[in-house]
Design a protein around this motif. Structure first.
Motif, short mmCIF file in Angstrom:
data_model
loop_
_atom_site.label_atom_id
_atom_site.label_comp_id
_atom_site.label_asym_id
_atom_site.label_seq_id
_atom_site.Cartn_x
_atom_site.Cartn_y
_atom_site.Cartn_z
N LEU A 62 0.85 -1.20 0.00
CA LEU A 62 0.00 0.00 0.00
C LEU A 62 0.88 1.24 0.00
O LEU A 62 1.70 1.43 0.91
CB LEU A 62 -0.91 0.01 1.23
N GLU A 63 0.73 2.07 -1.00
CA GLU A 63 1.58 3.25 -1.15
C GLU A 63 0.69 4.49 -1.20
O GLU A 63 -0.23 4.57 -2.00
CB GLU A 63 2.43 3.13 -2.43
N LYS A 64 1.03 5.46 -0.35
CA LYS A 64 0.13 6.63 -0.27
C LYS A 64 0.24 7.53 -1.50
O LYS A 64 -0.69 8.23 -1.85
CB LYS A 64 0.37 7.43 1.00
N GLY A 70 9.09 8.23 -3.12
CA GLY A 70 9.77 8.61 -1.88
C GLY A 70 11.27 8.64 -2.06
O GLY A 70 11.78 8.94 -3.15
N ASN A 71 11.97 8.29 -1.01
CA ASN A 71 13.43 8.40 -1.04
C ASN A 71 14.09 7.49 -2.07
O ASN A 71 15.17 7.79 -2.55
CB ASN A 71 14.00 8.03 0.33
N VAL A 72 13.42 6.38 -2.41
CA VAL A 72 14.07 5.48 -3.36
C VAL A 72 14.29 6.18 -4.70
O VAL A 72 15.24 5.84 -5.42
CB VAL A 72 13.28 4.15 -3.52
N ASN A 75 17.40 9.58 -4.04
CA ASN A 75 18.75 9.48 -3.47
C ASN A 75 19.82 9.67 -4.52
O ASN A 75 19.54 9.83 -5.71
CB ASN A 75 18.91 8.14 -2.74
N THR A 76 21.06 9.63 -4.06
CA THR A 76 22.19 9.88 -4.97
C THR A 76 22.83 8.56 -5.43
O THR A 76 23.95 8.55 -5.91
CB THR A 76 23.22 10.79 -4.29
N THR A 77 22.11 7.47 -5.23
CA THR A 77 22.30 6.18 -5.90
C THR A 77 23.60 5.43 -5.57
O THR A 77 24.00 4.55 -6.31
CB THR A 77 22.20 6.31 -7.45
N PHE A 367 19.60 3.15 0.33
CA PHE A 367 19.41 2.71 -1.07
C PHE A 367 20.23 1.45 -1.34
O PHE A 367 19.73 0.47 -1.89
CB PHE A 367 19.80 3.83 -2.03
N LYS A 368 21.47 1.46 -0.92
CA LYS A 368 22.33 0.29 -1.15
C LYS A 368 21.79 -0.95 -0.45
O LYS A 368 22.11 -2.07 -0.80
CB LYS A 368 23.75 0.58 -0.64
N ALA A 369 20.96 -0.70 0.56
CA ALA A 369 20.43 -1.81 1.36
C ALA A 369 19.17 -2.42 0.78
O ALA A 369 18.69 -3.42 1.30
CB ALA A 369 20.15 -1.31 2.78
C1 FAD Z 1 19.10 13.15 -1.15
C2 FAD Z 1 19.28 11.74 -0.72
C3 FAD Z 1 20.43 11.06 -1.03
C4 FAD Z 1 20.61 9.74 -0.64
N1 FAD Z 1 21.72 9.07 -1.08
C5 FAD Z 1 21.85 7.76 -0.82
C6 FAD Z 1 22.92 7.03 -1.40
O1 FAD Z 1 23.70 7.57 -2.20
N2 FAD Z 1 23.05 5.71 -1.09
C7 FAD Z 1 22.21 5.10 -0.23
O2 FAD Z 1 22.42 3.92 0.05
N3 FAD Z 1 21.15 5.75 0.31
C8 FAD Z 1 20.94 7.06 0.03
N4 FAD Z 1 19.86 7.74 0.52
C9 FAD Z 1 18.95 7.06 1.47
C10 FAD Z 1 17.92 6.18 0.81
O3 FAD Z 1 17.33 6.83 -0.28
C11 FAD Z 1 16.86 5.79 1.85
O4 FAD Z 1 17.47 5.30 3.02
C12 FAD Z 1 15.92 4.69 1.34
O5 FAD Z 1 15.47 4.99 0.03
C13 FAD Z 1 14.75 4.56 2.29
O6 FAD Z 1 13.97 3.41 2.03
P1 FAD Z 1 12.77 3.36 0.98
O7 FAD Z 1 13.32 3.33 -0.39
O8 FAD Z 1 11.91 2.21 1.32
O9 FAD Z 1 12.04 4.74 1.28
P2 FAD Z 1 10.87 5.54 0.49
O10 FAD Z 1 11.13 5.44 -0.98
O11 FAD Z 1 10.78 6.84 1.12
O12 FAD Z 1 9.63 4.58 0.78
C14 FAD Z 1 8.72 4.77 1.84
C15 FAD Z 1 7.34 4.88 1.21
O13 FAD Z 1 6.35 4.84 2.23
C16 FAD Z 1 5.27 5.62 1.79
N5 FAD Z 1 4.41 5.93 2.94
C17 FAD Z 1 4.73 6.72 4.00
N6 FAD Z 1 3.68 6.78 4.84
C18 FAD Z 1 2.71 6.00 4.31
C19 FAD Z 1 1.39 5.66 4.70
N7 FAD Z 1 0.85 6.15 5.85
N8 FAD Z 1 0.65 4.84 3.90
C20 FAD Z 1 1.16 4.33 2.75
N9 FAD Z 1 2.41 4.65 2.33
C21 FAD Z 1 3.17 5.45 3.10
C22 FAD Z 1 5.95 6.84 1.19
O14 FAD Z 1 5.09 7.55 0.32
C23 FAD Z 1 7.14 6.20 0.48
O15 FAD Z 1 6.88 5.96 -0.89
C24 FAD Z 1 19.63 9.08 0.14
C25 FAD Z 1 18.45 9.76 0.46
C26 FAD Z 1 18.27 11.06 0.01
C27 FAD Z 1 16.97 11.77 0.30
#
Ligand code: FAD
Length: 417
Positions: A62-64, A70-72, A75-77, A367-369
């Motif tokens: 479920l994605e809002k 979001g952050n995925v 990020n800077t990859t 991101f790497k994780a």
């Molecule tokens: C500028 C920047 C640079 C970065 N650089 C790096 C890097 O170079 N290397 C690295 O390893 N990491 C990096 N990171 C960190 C990395 O991007 C994050 O740690 C990682 O993406 C977080 O996990 P995710 O992808 O699941 O998060 P997200 O993509 O944020 O996923 C969480 C999702 O939950 C959803 N959500 C939130 N609340 C609700 C709700 N109530 N109901 C339904 N959905 C909801 C959000 O909309 C979102 O889509 C960086 C981050 C940023 C912002």
């Protein structure tokens, strides 16, 4: 739909009319075995490995907003396995191995580029620390090369080696580190999960978590109530807010992290370079833009945009490290919401509520994780057992101190991990 060189050729010659959408757009069902809250990298990879490794497909993500918004996708990859502390180093090593087979596994081009990462050091003490980290990486089976100033200068001509405050003494080189195209990673996992039967439901915000007699029974959403036997919270910067719906108070602070990209330039930066003392790191994208960033903004916030003091400190550090960057024009900047944990390490755990699971605390490095986290979290949700590469990421360590105390070798200092 499978991708192949032949398919690309055929579609190119026939007007690209044969491509089909990467995933379905299903209506939510009344109940699922497993609900994953959050369609970011970690949520999508968890769904993918639940289906692929454990045959669990009665699953909804479920994605809002929209998948990968979001952050995925912000990020800077950077992808690497150069962690130091026991627990973290095994986990990131596991994740990097999954990255190395990811494109074939997903049948999707995520543009994983192992161009190498170089972490600079600026004193004898830092060289010793880099050598220790490199030895840890080698003993983990990963790669590390300690470069002196002259060897480094041969590789990275453009750095200012004689900066008065932080002269460059050398760098720790991690050749298998590199980058990947972030949103392709989200799309690849989404496509893989969908094709195995997982429902990916966008524009569906979770607004409540239903609990009865200490067991999770489902969620409330903007598209109605949905029942589930198990619910996993995987919402990165929104972790504290979503966990609060289950009455939990997490030791997580949400902070903004900004990033920047310049206009496209001819190839000039071959590696990922990190300048820890200045809080600056940089790589060049395949389109030619210099992609760079620095430290988090210095206040807690849920705004996915940053402030000018953060911009100024990153630009200053960049110009100090490589004066040539002053000539490039910045095209765009953006921000994402980081789920900062007290010790810089993540949480991948069950909660005190039966059937409710938590994945958060990825700080600025999640991101790497993405492959590793989804893989070990799916294992936990499916089997109830901690994966051997993720035994240390327990939530109760912040209450008991177990696993973060110095005598256990983990260190509670944030930047040690
Ligand atoms: C500028 C920047 C640079 C970065 N650089 C790096 C890097 O170079 N290397 C690295 O390893 N990491 C990096 N990171 C960190 C990395 O991007 C994050 O740690 C990682 O993406 C977080 O996990 P995710 O992808 O699941 O998060 P997200 O993509 O944020 O996923 C969480 C999702 O939950 C959803 N959500 C939130 N609340 C609700 C709700 N109530 N109901 C339904 N959905 C909801 C959000 O909309 C979102 O889509 C960086 C981050 C940023 C912002």
């Amino acid at each position: 739909m499978r991708f192949s060189g032949l398919r690309v050729l055929k579609e190119g010659l026939t007007g690209n009319r044969g491509w089909t959408p990467h995933w379905r757009d299903p209506e939510p069902k009344a109940d699922y075995d497993i609900i994953i809250i959050g369609g970011g990298g970690h949520g999508l990879s968890t769904a993918y490995y639940l289906a692929k490794e454990h045959g669990l497909t009665n699953v909804a993500v479920l994605e809002k907003g929209y998948l990968g918004g979001g952050n995925v996708g912000r990020n800077t990859t950077i992808v690497r396995a150069n962690y130091f502390l026991d627990g973290n180093s095994q986990f990131y090593s596991h994740s990097l191995k999954l990255w190395e087979g990811l494109e074939e596994d997903l049948n999707y081009n995520v543009m994983h580029s192992q161009r190498g990462i170089i972490n600079l050091f600026h004193s004898d003490g830092q060289r010793d620390a880099a050598a220790r980290r490199g030895n840890m990486m080698l003993s983990q089976g990963d790669d590390a090369v300690l470069l002196g100033r002259d060897e480094l200068r041969d590789m990275l001509l453009y750095l200012n080696y004689d900066n008065l405050r932080f002269p460059i003494y050398g760098g720790l080189y991690h050749p298998r580190g590199g980058t990947a195209r972030h949103d392709a990673v989200a799309w690849g996992y989404a496509r893989g999960a969908d094709s195995r039967g997982v429902d990916l439901i966008q524009n569906c915000e979770v607004t409540g978590i239903d609990i009865s007699d200490g067991r999770v029974t489902g969620v409330q959403t903007t598209r109605g109530a949905i029942r589930a036997k198990k619910v996993a919270m995987v919402v990165a910067g929104r972790s504290s807010q979503v966990a609060a719906m289950a009455g939990m108070h997490l030791p997580i602070e949400s902070h903004v992290l900004q990033a920047f990209v310049t206009e496209g330039l001819k190839p000039c930066i071959d590696h990922v370079v990190t300048f820890g003392m200045g809080h600056f790191y940089i790589s060049q994208s395949d389109k030619g833009g210099l992609v760079f960033g620095g430290d988090i903004d210095f206040y807690a916030s849920y705004a996915a945009r940053g402030n000018l003091p953060g911009v100024e400190s990153v630009m200053e550090a960049g110009v100090a490290l490589m004066p040539m960057i002053g000539k490039a024009r910045v095209l765009r900047s953006w921000g994402g919401i980081m789920d900062m944990s007290p010790d810089g390490s993540p949480v991948i755990d069950k909660t005190h509520i039966d059937g409710l699971y938590l994945n958060c605390g990825w700080n600025y490095g999640g991101f790497k994780a993405v492959p590793g986290s989804g893989h070990v979290f799916a294992h936990l949700i499916a089997t109830g057992q901690y994966h051997e590469n993720a035994t240390g990421f327990r939530l109760d360590r912040f209450r008991t101190g177990r696993g973060i105390l110095d005598e256990e070798g983990k260190g509670s200092q944030h930047n040690l991990h």
